[in-house]
Design an enzyme around this catalytic site. Sequence first.
Site, PDB file in Angstrom:
ATOM      1  N   ARG A   1     -20.891  -3.890  17.081  1.00 61.55           N
ATOM      2  CA  ARG A   1     -20.151  -5.157  17.071  1.00 61.55           C
ATOM      3  C   ARG A   1     -18.659  -4.948  16.882  1.00 61.55           C
ATOM      4  O   ARG A   1     -17.848  -5.763  17.336  1.00 61.55           O
ATOM      5  CB  ARG A   1     -20.749  -6.096  16.020  1.00 61.55           C
ATOM      6  CG  ARG A   1     -22.162  -6.548  16.391  1.00 61.55           C
ATOM      7  CD  ARG A   1     -22.812  -7.373  15.303  1.00 61.55           C
ATOM      8  NE  ARG A   1     -23.016  -6.654  14.069  1.00 61.55           N
ATOM      9  CZ  ARG A   1     -24.045  -5.838  13.801  1.00 61.55           C
ATOM     10  NH1 ARG A   1     -24.979  -5.640  14.728  1.00 61.55           N
ATOM     11  NH2 ARG A   1     -24.146  -5.221  12.649  1.00 61.55           N
TER      12      ARG A   1
ATOM     13  N   GLU B   1     -26.169  -0.378   3.380  1.00 68.14           N
ATOM     14  CA  GLU B   1     -26.975  -1.378   2.673  1.00 68.14           C
ATOM     15  C   GLU B   1     -28.450  -1.216   3.008  1.00 68.14           C
ATOM     16  O   GLU B   1     -29.309  -1.432   2.172  1.00 68.14           O
ATOM     17  CB  GLU B   1     -26.475  -2.780   3.075  1.00 68.14           C
ATOM     18  CG  GLU B   1     -26.860  -3.873   2.113  1.00 68.14           C
ATOM     19  CD  GLU B   1     -26.408  -5.241   2.605  1.00 68.14           C
ATOM     20  OE1 GLU B   1     -25.765  -5.331   3.672  1.00 68.14           O
ATOM     21  OE2 GLU B   1     -26.722  -6.220   1.922  1.00 68.14           O
TER      22      GLU B   1
END
Length: 179
Positions: free
Chosen positions: A67, A104
């Site tokens: 992205r 994460e």
Amino acid sequence: MHVTDQDMAALVAGRVLDVPDFPQPGIVFKDLMPLFADGPAFRQVVDGIVAHHGPDSFDVVAGIEARGFVVAAAIAYATGAGVVPIRKAGKLPRAAYSASYSLEYGEATLEVHQDAFMTGQRVLLVDDVLATGGTAGAALDLIVQANGSVAGFSVLLELGFLEGRKRVAPREVHAVLTV
Ligand code: AMP
């Protein structure tokens, strides 16, 4: 029209979707596709990032797969700068530097071509989301390893509670929106 930092944050806040339990249970994925899909809003945010750093403050824009590529290409086109992709492991066709890190949700490796930058070339790094900061830290290390000079780092959205900024310190993070 002058767009304030608050206006920019609102443009992002109104065009991000929370996707619970993606890509795994417990993670709330911040989906910025609605911002990318809204031409006028995306352009304002891109122009705002450029204005924050100054259009003459960087020579090339590095985007983190995937992205980050969307943001990097838009900034590059808006300013006449070039784009350097920082890619996931095994995607680059020529000799590359690698940096591994934890994120994460899991482990990852990023790579950049060894000849991606001319020595001292000023590099603006961009990505969509700053979470724990592992990705950004690795990308910044790669820019330095490949002889680039970090001119700045912007993300569209920062997850403040994960304290990614601390992992990137002492480098500064410009986040259009922090939640
Ligand atoms: P981190 O290394 O933890 O800062 O993770 C940042 C990278 O992982 C960015 O490239 C993001 O695109 C992606 N990412 C991590 N957490 C999220 C999230 N909650 N929502 C969307 N993207 C995320």
